[in-house]
Scaffold this motif. Structure first.
Motif, PDB file in Angstrom:
ATOM      1  N   THR A  40     -40.118 -40.846  78.686  1.00 41.07           N
ATOM      2  CA  THR A  40     -40.163 -39.834  79.748  1.00 41.07           C
ATOM      3  C   THR A  40     -40.554 -40.385  81.130  1.00 41.07           C
TER       4      THR A  40
ATOM      5  N   VAL B  34     -50.360 -41.717  68.230  1.00 38.11           N
ATOM      6  CA  VAL B  34     -49.364 -40.790  67.685  1.00 38.11           C
ATOM      7  C   VAL B  34     -49.555 -40.634  66.175  1.00 38.11           C
TER       8      VAL B  34
ATOM      9  N   SER C 129     -36.759 -35.945  76.099  1.00 39.25           N
ATOM     10  CA  SER C 129     -37.332 -36.750  77.181  1.00 39.25           C
ATOM     11  C   SER C 129     -36.716 -36.390  78.518  1.00 39.25           C
TER      12      SER C 129
ATOM     13  N   ILE D  56     -41.810 -38.587  68.669  1.00 41.42           N
ATOM     14  CA  ILE D  56     -42.797 -38.234  69.691  1.00 41.42           C
ATOM     15  C   ILE D  56     -43.235 -39.476  70.463  1.00 41.42           C
ATOM     16  N   ALA D  57     -43.496 -40.576  69.737  1.00 41.03           N
ATOM     17  CA  ALA D  57     -43.866 -41.820  70.428  1.00 41.03           C
ATOM     18  C   ALA D  57     -42.762 -42.238  71.387  1.00 41.03           C
TER      19      ALA D  57
ATOM     20  N   TYR E 169     -48.497 -47.057  71.961  1.00 40.68           N
ATOM     21  CA  TYR E 169     -48.210 -45.626  71.825  1.00 40.68           C
ATOM     22  C   TYR E 169     -48.297 -45.191  70.381  1.00 40.68           C
TER      23      TYR E 169
ATOM     24  N   VAL F  91     -42.802 -40.032  74.497  1.00 41.96           N
ATOM     25  CA  VAL F  91     -43.883 -40.406  75.409  1.00 41.96           C
ATOM     26  C   VAL F  91     -43.493 -41.663  76.184  1.00 41.96           C
TER      27      VAL F  91
ATOM     28  N   ALA G 261     -48.512 -45.580  81.913  1.00 45.39           N
ATOM     29  CA  ALA G 261     -47.580 -45.335  80.812  1.00 45.39           C
ATOM     30  C   ALA G 261     -46.439 -46.339  80.828  1.00 45.39           C
TER      31      ALA G 261
END
Lengths: 356, 686
Positions: free
Chosen positions: B243, B223, B183, B236-237, B219, B240, B211
């Motif tokens: 970040t 995903v 991230s 990954i979630a 999220y 996202v 976001a």
């Protein structure tokens, strides 16, 4: 603009500007083309454009200290930024040591800055995350000089500006004067030929400013760089300059030696600056002396021709006879009578006797 | 009269309210009356999103991929191959880090095969003894900051080990150690890109807004569809989610670099690369570091939520514990999450503040003393573990790994406490609970649901117009329109009622608390520290004590939300009041105002815009918490989002719902932020 000529004995032109324009705003280049070089800043402003520098041409010679003086908004800093190419001039030619500055590509420009230019900033521009030493060594390090070598050189610079013992301090731990010493040391670390100073002492207190000016004169005495110095302080300009360029609304109103500016202001604007200047503090004996008159025998007192009048006035006023003015080789080059000195001291304030 | 002339906004607002109530009374509730409820024209949206995602995943851009099993090329969609590669990479890295801590054979499998591992049981990576990791944490803390951090790190790791949470903690840690750096790097790169290009900045800005206001749950759904279920999907979630603040703060920091510093870098002869990485980023370090810190915190906040899509570790254990109402275990796990958060928080800050010493002329041993110490700890720990294998011949080798739930546990104590609270205060709590629900919450909820859609629009857009101008009113209208045209207007009203009730209470509490503390420098510093500390708690943790007291009810959610959302309100109040220039205090004192007068007529008006920014944060926090509260059974948007997670067709629904929540937040944000910024400019309080 009276004298564009270099003072006698000056070296070759290191910096040469030819009709430099800098205009801010969209479509500036097109507008400038249309106006065919005659720029009326008021008309441009109506079109949403701000004229920073307007048709400026001059030369700076090797070892010369040229001061660009002007009030805020006069375009003096913009001119300096054009010459250091921190911003690109809209039109005109700028040559640095014969190199066409505006034609340089990015890589060549970086090369030029790494080897030839040093700059000092009004608000110091020190990197807050680096110590004094790291800040000074920074230009060397980006150049690729080894850590050992750059630290060694930086230590010499620390010594040069008298910051010994503070090399591990952070900028925030230093006073303004000390921070600017770091800025000066950093700008000198790569041994540049050309030294730009953008209002270096304006952010400092008056006493510190005086001290830094002395320090600057001392450094310049040792180093002999070619210098462009920007200031809004007329006294500072008089104190330091070989020649002064006075700017207003992007135009150079007058470019001349301090003495000539005080004695012969070219425009009303310049005259308003000069009227309160104590002349005895600015003028040198040279600029008020009479030619050698064989018929009269001068007294015993001899004064050097580049002495400031204030420093010798008391002695001259004590003399009945004319005083001999001598050059550094002790040859008589002129004479000066006490009545003349009195006129300088008390006669010039009204501004009417232009014939001082 | 002159009062009204001086404050035209109050008059406008009075008219607005009058019109609002008039509309409320005159519009009759009926399905066909479009002034009552708009038709769900966007009903198809979730389906469309689903179809597009499915097309993207299964049909778009087929490419030929060599399949070693059938020994032939096979046609596969490009996008799915890409997501699979990403998933595989993440899974491998997470397992790799995890096995460094805990041992295992998945890394070996990745290079060989399951057959190989089954055939040779020695082919597995041994776990590090917990003593070694504890020692390393202490050394790292000492190297980064000194004794204080070393002690903190030591105490925390030992606590985790002794309480038998070692394995899940290391699982969580391995997951954070991957998600956080990714991230940070991603956020840094995007931030730099946005800094370089105005177009990118303009494109990124609304995306970041959405976001940052989308609830965590939303999220998860896309995903799952794109990356499946498991640790990699959770990572990954998390990325996202974590970040955006990094991008924001990087951009902010870079923009704040003074022109002088930038020009001095250029005149020092920096090329583009040196300029960015040796001048701009280090100078912007403070903001970027706050970004790194935020990322770490967001990652930990997500550990629990990520457990919904298969992240192993403390989060999933906590979910299980809460689901079965084992509050004691829940508290222990919660403490472990908080401890990890605190240690990582302090370490990341200390790491960034570290300076290098160029002058130290050190010998080899001195220069590498930390590495050597780490090596010594490793050897000592291994020997200890080896000795342990003789000492604890029967059962578990406690010097090697304290097995899960086999350490000391305080769970029975907590359980007894909870029981005691329930036994002792049952009627008080129940009374309070019932009072709150029947006298405040239910009437308020009915009021919200009884609002005709036209009246809601009028009220929101009108307030927006009065506070922030015509443009803001239009933007707010746009956000509301999306919600009104979706199927979820009623649900959104319920979410809005829960959030607004909490926001009002939180704002009042926060402003009072903040104002009291701002009167003294020491108290201000203390309360800001407390706020810092509370903000390191992942949001889920707040649910534990309220469930303990109030069980699974709306009251629990609302109280957790109030506690969680009071933090920003308090912080901004203190900051705002403290930033009132001291010269105004002096001027006030010389005019002879009392403390209360000073607060009312000098400090509060000047600090008010900043306080309102705090209230803005409170709204976002409250929305997040209300949605998370769906986990313990509320009936708002959150519940539907939670349902969507387990629905194969959930992507579209989940995203649409997420957008609804985000748009509620953004509508309020638009109103308050525009107003506060203008007001700040007018008061010269920037």
């Amino acid at each position: 603009m009276s004298s564009q000529e270099p003072p006698a004995g000056a070296g070759q032109a290191i910096i040469r500007c030819e009709s430099v324009y800098k205009i801010f705003g969209n479509n500036a280049g097109q507008m400038l083309m249309d106006s065919e070089g005659v720029v009326d800043s008021r008309k441009f402003l109506e079109a949403g454009l701000v004229v920073g520098v307007n048709d400026v041409s001059f030369e700076v010679h090797e070892g010369e200290l040229l001061v660009i003086m002007g009030l805020s908004g006069s375009g003096k800093s913009t001119l300096l930024r054009c010459i250091s190419r921190l911003t690109d001039a809209t039109a005109g030619k700028i040559y640095v040591e014969g190199l066409d500055l505006l034609a340089l590509n990015h890589r060549q420009l970086i090369e030029l800055r790494r080897s030839k230019m040093g700059m000092v900033f009004q608000n110091f521009g020190l990197l807050p995350h680096k110590t004094v030493l790291e800040n000074i060594a920074f230009p060397l390090q980006v150049k690729g000089v080894s850590t050992r070598e750059s630290v060694k050189r930086a230590m010499e610079m620390v010594h040069l500006v008298g910051l010994d013992g503070r090399e591990n301090y952070f900028p925030r731990e230093l006073s303004g004067g000390q921070q600017q010493r770091v800025g000066i040391a950093r700008s000198l670390a790569v041994e540049p030929d050309i030294w730009f100073l953008d209002e270096p002492f304006s952010a400092l207190d008056p006493l510190i400013r005086k001290e830094m000016q002395d320090e600057f004169l001392r450094l310049q005495g040792v180093l002999g760089k070619t210098i462009l110095f920007v200031t809004h302080d007329f006294d500072e300009a008089l104190r330091l300059a070989d020649r002064i360029a006075i700017m207003k609304d992007g135009i150079v109103e007058q470019l001349d030696t301090p003495a000539n500016i005080v004695l012969n202001p070219a425009t009303e604007y310049v005259r308003r600056f000069t009227e309160d200047v104590p002349r005895e503090k600015v003028l040198r004996v040279e600029s008020v002396m009479d030619p050698v008159d064989a018929s009269e025998v001068p007294g015993d007192l001899r004064v050097p021709k580049d002495a400031i009048i204030e420093s010798v006035a008391e002695e001259i006023l004590g003399q009945e006879k004319q005083v001999a003015v001598v050059d550094p080789d002790d040859r008589v080059v002129g004479t000066l009578h006490s009545s003349h000195v009195l006129k300088v001291l008390f006669g010039g304030r009204t501004g009417k006797d232009g014939e001082t | 009269m002159s009062f009204l002339a001086k404050h035209p906004k109050i008059v406008q607002f009075a008219f607005l309210l009058a019109a609002f109530f008039l509309l409320c009374l005159s519009i009759s509730p009926s399905e066909t009356n479009y002034l009552w409820r708009l038709p769900p024209l966007l009903k198809q949206l979730p389906g469309i999103i689903n179809d597009s995602v499915r097309y993207l995943m299964f049909d778009w851009m087929p490419i030929n991929v060599y399949d070693p099993i059938i020994e032939d090329y096979e046609e596969k969609p490009l996008f799915r191959e890409m997501t699979r590669t990403v998933s595989g990479t993440f899974l491998f890295v997470i397992n790799f880090v995890r096995e460094i801590f805990l041992g295992g054979n998945k890394t070996v499998v990745a290079f060989t095969s399951w057959d190989f591992v089954n055939e040779y049981p020695w082919a597995r990576w041994p776990a590090l003894p917990w003593t070694v990791i504890t020692g390393w944490a202490i050394i790292l803390g000492y190297k980064l900051q000194g004794r204080g951090l070393a002690v903190l790190a030591g105490v925390c790791t030992m606590f985790i080990a002794i309480f038998g949470q070692w394995k899940p903690s290391m699982e969580t840690l391995s997951f954070v150690l991957i998600a956080a750096p990714v991230s940070v790097i991603l956020g840094l790169l995007l931030g730099i890109w946005a800094y370089k290009s105005r177009f990118v900045e303009a494109t990124l800005n609304p995306l970041l807004n959405v976001a940052q206001t989308m609830p965590h749950y939303s999220y998860l759904v896309p995903v799952i569809v794109l990356f499946g279920v498991g640790d990699h999907a959770a990572a990954i979630a998390t990325i996202v989610f974590a970040t955006p603040p990094m991008v924001r703060l990087t951009l902010l920091g870079l923009k704040k670099v003074p022109a002088d510093v930038m020009e001095s870098g250029m005149m020092s002869g920096c090329n583009g690369w040196q300029m960015m990485f040796r001048v701009l980023i280090p100078t912007a370090r403070r903001d970027i570091l706050i970004g790194v810190n935020q990322v770490v915190m967001q990652c930990l906040a997500m550990t629990v939520i990520a457990a919904f899509i298969g992240a192993q570790g403390l989060g999933s254990n906590l979910l299980i514990a809460l689901n079965s109402l084992r509050i004691g275990t829940g508290i222990e796990i919660g403490v472990c999450i908080v401890l990890i958060a605190v240690v990582l928080d302090k370490m990341s800050l200390a790491w960034a503040n570290k300076q290098t010493d160029y002058f130290a002329d050190l010998s080899f041993v001195q220069r590498h003393r930390y590495a050597l110490m780490a090596l010594a700890v490793f050897l000592a720990g291994s020997v200890l573990a080896f000795i342990g294998s003789f000492l604890f011949r029967e059962g578990f080798n406690y010097l090697y790994i304290v097995p899960h739930n086999k350490g000391i546990t305080t769970a029975p104590f907590w359980q007894t406490t909870v029981d005691w609270i329930w036994d002792t205060f049952f009627y008080t709590l129940k009374g309070f609970n019932e009072f709150l629900i029947t006298s405040i919450l239910v009437p308020m909820r009915d009021m919200y649901l009884g609002m005709p859609v036209a009246a809601t629009f009028l009220l929101m857009m009108g307030t927006g117009y009065i506070l922030a101008g015509f443009r803001s009113a239009l933007i707010i209208g746009g956000f509301l329109l999306f919600i009104a045209l979706s199927e979820y207007w009623d649900r959104a009203l319920i979410t809005a009622y829960m959030a607004s009730f909490s926001v009002i209470v939180s704002a009042v509490l926060g402003i009072i608390l903040g104002s009291l503390c701002a009167q003294s420098t020491i108290a201000s510093r203390m309360i800001l520290l407390v706020c810092d500390f509370l903000q390191t708690f992942p949001s889920f943790i707040y649910l534990i004590p309220v469930i303990m007291l109030f069980g699974i009810t709306d009251t629990s959610v609302i109280i957790a939300t109030i506690v969680y959302a009071t933090v920003p309100a308090t912080r901004y109040t203190v900051e705002g009041l403290r930033s009132v220039p001291p010269v105004l205090h002096d001027a006030g004192s010389m005019l002879g105002v009392s403390r209360l007068q000073r607060w009312i007529s000098i400090e509060l008006p000047l600090a008010f815009p900043h306080i309102m920014l705090g209230v803005n944060q409170t709204v976002i926090f409250a929305l997040f918490m209300v949605i998370i509260g769906a986990f313990i059974g509320t009936t708002d948007l959150g519940q539907l989002i939670l349902k969507a997670i387990s629905d194969p067709q959930g992507t579209g629904v989940g995203l649409t719902l997420g957008l609804c929540v985000a748009f509620i937040g953004l509508a309020v944000d638009q109103m308050i932020r525009t107003w506060a910024n203008e007001r700040k400019k007018a008061l010269d309080m920037n």
